[in-house]
Write an enzyme that holds these catalytic residues in place. Structure first.
Site, short mmCIF file in Angstrom:
data_model
loop_
_atom_site.label_atom_id
_atom_site.label_comp_id
_atom_site.label_asym_id
_atom_site.label_seq_id
_atom_site.Cartn_x
_atom_site.Cartn_y
_atom_site.Cartn_z
N ASP A 8 0.86 -1.18 0.00
CA ASP A 8 0.00 0.00 0.00
C ASP A 8 0.90 1.23 0.00
O ASP A 8 2.07 1.17 0.41
CB ASP A 8 -0.89 -0.03 1.25
N ASP A 10 -0.18 5.16 0.77
CA ASP A 10 -0.42 6.15 1.82
C ASP A 10 -0.56 5.48 3.18
O ASP A 10 -1.38 4.58 3.37
CB ASP A 10 -1.67 6.96 1.49
N GLY A 43 -5.16 2.67 -3.64
CA GLY A 43 -6.45 3.19 -4.07
C GLY A 43 -6.31 4.31 -5.08
O GLY A 43 -7.28 4.70 -5.72
N ASP A 218 -2.27 -0.48 5.99
CA ASP A 218 -2.62 0.18 7.24
C ASP A 218 -4.11 0.45 7.41
O ASP A 218 -4.55 0.82 8.50
CB ASP A 218 -1.89 1.52 7.35
#
Length: 274
Positions: A8, A10, A43, A218
Site C-alpha cells: 500500500d 499512503d 487506491g 494500514d
C-alpha cells in the site's frame, strides 16, 4: 521464500511527508535486484503513483502496478491491462443518490473523464491535489447507464461519513466491494475488485502462490490483501481491525516499517541461502 511484495502507499510505503525514506528505498531496490517482485497496490489512480514508480525505477516491462484498489492491474511500461473489474454509470447514479440522502459528497473516476463530481468540495480537491488530476464537475444523472466507471467514493467529514456508513443498506455490501481507505473516504467498487483478488491474480500470473507473497498495509482497503498473503503485515500506525488480522505488525510508516519487514523476511533469508 517470498517472491512478491505488495505495498500500500499512503500510510505504508509513504511517510507522513508523503515521501519514501532512504532505508525503505534501499530495501526495495536490494530485494528487486535479488529477483523479488515489488509492486505498489493503491487506491490511487495511476497518475497519482507515477512519480513514486519513477523514484523506485519501477518502469520495466516486468513491473506491475495495482491502481484504484486493484480495479486495474497492469504492466507499467506498456500499460497493458491484465485485469479490469469496474463499474457503470448506473452504479454511480445509485451511489450518488444514497450519498445525497446521507448528506455526503460523492466523486468517481472515469476512464474517459478522469475525476468527476457533481459538486466540488474539500475532499475531492484533496483527491485532486495528491494525485495531480483535474476535477470535472458532472451531473451524475447525465451519465449513461453503461458508461464505464472505475470506482465511486462517498466523501465527507469523518463524523458525517461514519454516520452515513452506519446507515448503509446491507444490500450495498452484496452489490459492491465497500472499503474505508481514510476517515473521510469510503470507496465502492465492483464486487470482484479488491486488493486481495488483484494480488492473487498477479501472483498466479507470475506462477506464485499466497505462501510466496507479503502484503503490507494500514487501512480498511488493505484488509483483503493482508488476509490473502502468506505474510500479511500491518503497519504500526494501522487501524486496530487491520492489526487484528495481520500475521505480523511492523513499525510505523514514519519509522521504516516497510524496510524492516523486507530486511527481516526477504533479504535476511536470501543472504542465508547457500
Amino acid at each position: 521464500m517470498y517472491k512478491l511484495v505488495a505495498l500500500d502507499m499512503d500510510g505504508t510505503l509513504l511517510n507522513s511527508q508523503k515521501a519514501i525514506s532512504p532505508r525503505t528505498k534501499q530495501a526495495i531496490q536490494t530485494a528487486r535486484e535479488q529477483g523479488v517482485h515489488v509492486v505498489l497496490a493503491s487506491g490511487r489512480p495511476l497518475e497519482g503513483m507515477t512519480a513514486y514508480l519513477d523514484e523506485l525505477d519501477m518502469r520495466g516491462e516486468n513491473d506491475y502496478v495495482l491502481s484504484y484498489n486493484a480495479s486495474l492491474v497492469q504492466r507499467i511500461a506498456s500499460k497493458t491491462v491484465i485485469r479490469k473489474q469496474i463499474m457503470t454509470g448506473r452504479d454511480a447514479k445509485n451511489i450518488a443518490s444514497l450519498a445525497n440522502d446521507f448528506g455526503t459528497f460523492v466523486h468517481a473516476f472515469s476512464p474517459e473523464r478522469g475525476l468527476i463530481t457533481p459538486q466540488n468540495n474539500p475532499y475531492t480537491q484533496h483527491e485532486s491535489d495528491i494525485n495531480g488530476v483535474a476535477i470535472t464537475e458532472v451531473d451524475f444523472n447525465t451519465l449513461s447507464d453503461d458508461e464505464e466507471i472505475i470506482k465511486v467514493m462517498m466523501i465527507a467529514d469523518p463524523e458525517v461519513l461514519s454516520a452515513a456508513i452506519a446507515q448503509l443498506p446491507a444490500s450495498l455490501y452484496e452489490q459492491y466491494t465497500v472499503v474505508q481507505s481514510a476517515p473521510f473516504f469510503l470507496e465502492l467498487m465492483n464486487a470482484n475488485s479488491n486488493k486481495g483478488t488483484g494480488v492473487a491474480m498477479l501472483a498466479e500470473h507470475l506462477g506464485l502462490s499466497a505462501e510466496n507473497v507479503i502484503c503490507m498495509g494500514d487501512a480498511g482497503n488493505d484488509h483483503h490483501m493482508i488476509a490473502y498473503a502468506g505474510l500479511g503485515v500491518a503497519m504500526g500506525n494501522a487501524t486496530d481491525d487491520i492489526k487484528a488480522i495481520a500475521n505480523h505488525i511492523t513499525d510505523t510508516n514514519d519509522n521504516d516499517g516497510v524496510a524492516k519487514v523486507i530486511e527481516e523476511f526477504v533479504l535476511a533469508p536470501l543472504s542465508a541461502t547457500p
